[in-house]
Each structure stands twice: as C-alpha cells, then as structure tokens.
Design a protein around this motif. Sequence first.
Motif, short mmCIF file in Angstrom:
data_model
loop_
_atom_site.label_atom_id
_atom_site.label_comp_id
_atom_site.label_asym_id
_atom_site.label_seq_id
_atom_site.Cartn_x
_atom_site.Cartn_y
_atom_site.Cartn_z
N GLY A 3 -18.25 11.35 -26.48
CA GLY A 3 -18.58 11.05 -25.09
C GLY A 3 -18.31 12.23 -24.19
O GLY A 3 -17.66 13.21 -24.56
N GLN A 4 -18.82 12.16 -22.99
CA GLN A 4 -18.65 13.21 -22.01
C GLN A 4 -17.19 13.25 -21.56
O GLN A 4 -16.61 12.23 -21.22
CB GLN A 4 -19.58 12.94 -20.82
N LYS A 5 -16.61 14.45 -21.57
CA LYS A 5 -15.19 14.59 -21.22
C LYS A 5 -14.97 14.70 -19.72
O LYS A 5 -14.05 14.12 -19.18
CB LYS A 5 -14.61 15.81 -21.92
N THR A 6 -15.78 15.49 -19.04
CA THR A 6 -15.60 15.69 -17.61
C THR A 6 -16.42 14.68 -16.85
O THR A 6 -17.65 14.66 -16.94
CB THR A 6 -16.00 17.13 -17.21
N MET A 7 -15.74 13.85 -16.10
CA MET A 7 -16.39 12.77 -15.37
C MET A 7 -16.11 12.91 -13.87
O MET A 7 -15.09 13.46 -13.47
CB MET A 7 -15.87 11.42 -15.86
N PRO A 8 -17.01 12.36 -13.05
CA PRO A 8 -16.81 12.43 -11.59
C PRO A 8 -15.79 11.40 -11.10
O PRO A 8 -15.40 10.51 -11.83
CB PRO A 8 -18.20 12.11 -11.05
N ASP A 9 -15.42 11.57 -9.84
CA ASP A 9 -14.55 10.63 -9.15
C ASP A 9 -13.17 10.50 -9.80
O ASP A 9 -12.68 9.41 -10.04
CB ASP A 9 -15.21 9.24 -9.04
N THR A 10 -12.55 11.65 -10.08
CA THR A 10 -11.24 11.64 -10.72
C THR A 10 -10.09 11.78 -9.73
O THR A 10 -8.96 11.95 -10.15
CB THR A 10 -11.15 12.75 -11.79
N GLY A 11 -10.40 11.71 -8.45
CA GLY A 11 -9.33 11.81 -7.46
C GLY A 11 -9.86 12.27 -6.12
O GLY A 11 -11.07 12.38 -5.91
N SER A 12 -8.95 12.56 -5.24
CA SER A 12 -9.27 12.98 -3.88
C SER A 12 -9.47 14.49 -3.82
O SER A 12 -8.59 15.26 -4.22
CB SER A 12 -8.14 12.58 -2.94
N GLU A 65 -26.79 13.91 -24.23
CA GLU A 65 -27.07 13.64 -22.83
C GLU A 65 -25.78 13.44 -22.06
O GLU A 65 -24.72 13.21 -22.63
CB GLU A 65 -28.00 12.44 -22.67
N GLY A 66 -25.90 13.54 -20.76
CA GLY A 66 -24.73 13.36 -19.91
C GLY A 66 -25.07 13.55 -18.45
O GLY A 66 -26.24 13.70 -18.09
N ASP A 67 -24.06 13.55 -17.63
CA ASP A 67 -24.20 13.77 -16.20
C ASP A 67 -23.48 15.04 -15.81
O ASP A 67 -22.45 15.38 -16.40
CB ASP A 67 -23.62 12.58 -15.42
N ALA A 68 -24.01 15.72 -14.82
CA ALA A 68 -23.38 16.93 -14.31
C ALA A 68 -23.67 17.03 -12.82
O ALA A 68 -24.54 16.32 -12.29
CB ALA A 68 -23.92 18.17 -15.03
N PHE A 69 -22.96 17.90 -12.14
CA PHE A 69 -23.22 18.11 -10.72
C PHE A 69 -24.27 19.20 -10.53
O PHE A 69 -24.46 20.05 -11.39
CB PHE A 69 -21.93 18.42 -9.95
N LEU A 70 -24.96 19.15 -9.40
CA LEU A 70 -26.01 20.12 -9.10
C LEU A 70 -25.45 21.51 -8.86
O LEU A 70 -26.04 22.51 -9.24
CB LEU A 70 -26.80 19.68 -7.87
N VAL A 71 -24.34 21.56 -8.19
CA VAL A 71 -23.66 22.82 -7.87
C VAL A 71 -22.20 22.47 -7.66
O VAL A 71 -21.87 21.36 -7.25
CB VAL A 71 -24.30 23.50 -6.63
N GLY A 72 -21.31 23.40 -7.97
CA GLY A 72 -19.89 23.10 -7.80
C GLY A 72 -19.03 24.33 -7.97
O GLY A 72 -19.53 25.43 -8.21
#
Length: 145
Positions: A3-12, A65-72
């Motif tokens: 599974g994808q290791k880096t996920m969004p919404d992990t904190g503030s 497959e997975g999710d990623a951010f557009l820019v970061g």
Amino acid sequence: MAGQKTMPDTGSVDAFLAQIEDPARRADSHAMARLLQEVSGEPPVLWGTMIGFGRYHYKYASGHEGDAFLVGFAPRKTEFSIYLMGTYLPEETQRRDRLLARLGKHRMGKACLYVKRLSDIDLEILRQLAGISVETLRRTYPGRT
C-alpha cells in the motif's frame, strides 16, 4: 502489492511549521506555503513530513497506483525539497530546464528541486516551475485534483 506509505492529512500544517527551530527557515517555509497555495489554488495539506497542494490519482501500466500532490515541499534541516512531479514528464523537461538555468542557486533531481534558502533563487521562476507542475499533472491525470 504494498500500500501507499505517504498519505495526506497526517496533521496540522501550522503545527508542523511551528516546530521549525530556525526562524529564517520557518519564515521561508511559510513563504513557500503561500507561494505554492497561490499557484495551485489549493490549501496546504500535511503528507507525513511534506506539505502538498492539490491531489491527483495515478495508475501506471504496471498496475501500481496511488495518490500524490500536484506540487509540494518539505522543509528539511539543511535545504528545501520542492516536489515538481509535473516538470519531469518528457513534454515539459525542456521548458523546465530553460527556467532552471535562470533560477539561481539550486540542484535538481528527476522531479525534486533542492534549495537552501529562498533568497538564493528567483521566486518568480519558482512560481513558473510550480505552475508547470500543476498544469501538467491536471492535464495528464484529469478528474480527482
């Protein structure tokens, strides 16, 4: 398949940036967040130790497959890692390289730009590079962005 290791919404994001000890690096981090939010039109989201803007879903021919951010970016201890995945695609590398020649002090990996401090680079060029990444990924992976 793993599974994808880096996920969004992990904190503030605000709490994460507040932990940066060096005041200059903290100020640069806030400035970077503002710039990337303006370019992407998306709010900052913490993805582990990276701050991402926008989101897309990718699926490769291999089935991965997975999710990623557009820019970061990630405010690492000695330098910023700025993630410009859309500038890595073959149709954008020439435009990216022309801009990088005018950026200022940096080094570039495949899709990751490294800079020590924002005062070392031309922020308008960075804005253009981030715009290329966002536009290219939205065009290449339409839908969930």
